[in-house]
Each structure stands twice: as structure tokens, then as C-alpha cells.
Design an enzyme around this catalytic site. Sequence first.
Site, PDB file in Angstrom:
ATOM      1  CD  GLU A  18      -3.016  -0.917   2.269  1.00 35.74           C
ATOM      2  OE1 GLU A  18      -4.097  -1.019   1.983  1.00 35.74           O
ATOM      3  OE2 GLU A  18      -2.829  -0.610   3.208  1.00 35.74           O
TER       4      GLU A  18
ATOM      5  N   GLY B 246      -6.351   6.730   0.177  1.00 36.24           N
ATOM      6  CA  GLY B 246      -7.214   7.886   0.552  1.00 36.24           C
ATOM      7  C   GLY B 246      -7.112   8.933  -0.403  1.00 36.24           C
TER       8      GLY B 246
ATOM      9  CB  SER C 256      -7.010   5.533  -4.536  1.00 35.51           C
ATOM     10  OG  SER C 256      -6.705   6.599  -3.473  1.00 35.51           O
TER      11      SER C 256
END
Length: 249
Positions: A166, A172, A212
Site C-alpha cells: 500500500e 485515501g 485508491s
Amino acid sequence: MRKQIVAGNWKMNNDLAQTQALLTDLQKQTQTSNAEVMIAPAFTNLYQAFETLKHSNIEVIAQNMHFAESGAYTGEVSANMLKSVGINTVILGHSERREYFNETDESLAKKVDAALEKEMQIIFCFGEQLADRKSGNHENIVEGQIRKALFHLEASSFQNIILAYEPVWAIGTGETATPEQAQDMHAFIRQTLEDKYGSDVANLVSILYGGSCKPSNAKEIFSNPDVDGGLIGGASLNAEDFYAIVNAF
Ligand code: 13P
């Protein structure tokens, strides 16, 4: 064949009533892919989620746990507590835990050991900051995070480990790693595993992408040979969007 997995990390969202509503919506969805589906509600809603979904194809998992078995650790939750409410998988090392709760590679290594000791499955998260990516240091950072938290383990432990790359700059933010950036990093991670443990382990471990990920980009990201699924934040809070991603394989 490696497992394909789509896991929803609800983070600190949804109270009891909102959790029940989302669980009801999730049960109305149709799965057309072979992906394993997981959701990670808040601690307070784990038991309710487990009871609601125990006869479904959705596994309920935890977002975190402490490394100690029990004792004077106010505010923390142990592996045994999770197992006692039906939870057998835990997310460890999320970048928000590292950033806001001072989790380090060293403390994460202890959590990994504690979870494995209790025969739990782990989704182990890691990823570089934007500055690391810009300076071209992203592979070093990721290699270090994996090595320090996991490379004391025996090869057999990797049967219970799922990795989740990630990149912090994609979480986000609406900014996703390009499919090429995801594939390049996932291939690098697999090579790092192979260098240490050999190709059997490297080919066994599922590596998820997070940051995302949404219905509009999931198919392109998942089509890469070393991307075995996704860890989904915002889009996992809507049942239709989440299943659009589950079905993107
Ligand atoms: P978003 O999908 O909201 O970017 O979050 C990703 C994530 O942190 C999943 O653990």
C-alpha cells in the site's frame, strides 16, 4: 495457483447500526469471481459481523491486535480475544498504525509472531511514502519493511501470510499507483521473497495492492501477473462498489 483475495478495510467507520446495514447490503451482492472476500470492521462490531456472515462466503477479519497474550495493556485486544469471537485473520502493519500509533518494524515483528503462534492468518501491510517514491528509494524502503518484520520467520510460516503493498501516497488520496508501478513493485516483492526463501514460497504468497482501488481501476490493476487482489479502504464502505471490485477478476 495463488489465492485471489479482496479484503475491505473499514478503518474507523460504521457504528453498530451502520455495520448491520452494510452487512445486509453485502449479503445481497452476487459474486462472479473466485476471489476470497474479507471485511475488517471495527473491534466493537466484529462479533456481530461474524455472527451475521458465518454461513456466507465473506470472512470477517480484524484491523489490528496486540502482541501480548493478556495483561496490563489498557485499550488493546489480543489474538485470543479475536479468536474467541470467530476471527482468524488480522491486518498488521497498516500505514495508519505505523504513522499515528508509532508501530515500528520491531513491534510488528512481535505482532506477527504472536498471530502465528495462535495460528492466525496475517495480512501484512507495508509501502513507501511519496518522498521515497520521488527519490527512487521505494524498493529499498519496502524491502526493509518486509525484511525487518518477516525475515526471521521459517519458510512454512508463509502459508499463513498475505502481503499487502500500500503506497502511502495512494491511500485515501484518489491517486492510484499505475498498473505498471503496481506490477513492478509486486514483482520486486516476489523476487525479494524468492531470494530469501526460494521460489516455492515466492509463488505461494498472495500479494495484494491497496491505495485508491475502485471499480473503475480494479480490473486493470488485478490483471497484472503479480497482483493477487486488493486491500480496499473507501470503496469497501459501499456494497455495490466493493463487489464490483471483487468481481473485477
Ligand atoms: P483507500 O482504498 O481508501 O485508498 O484505502 C486503502 C487502504 O488503506 C486499505 O487498507
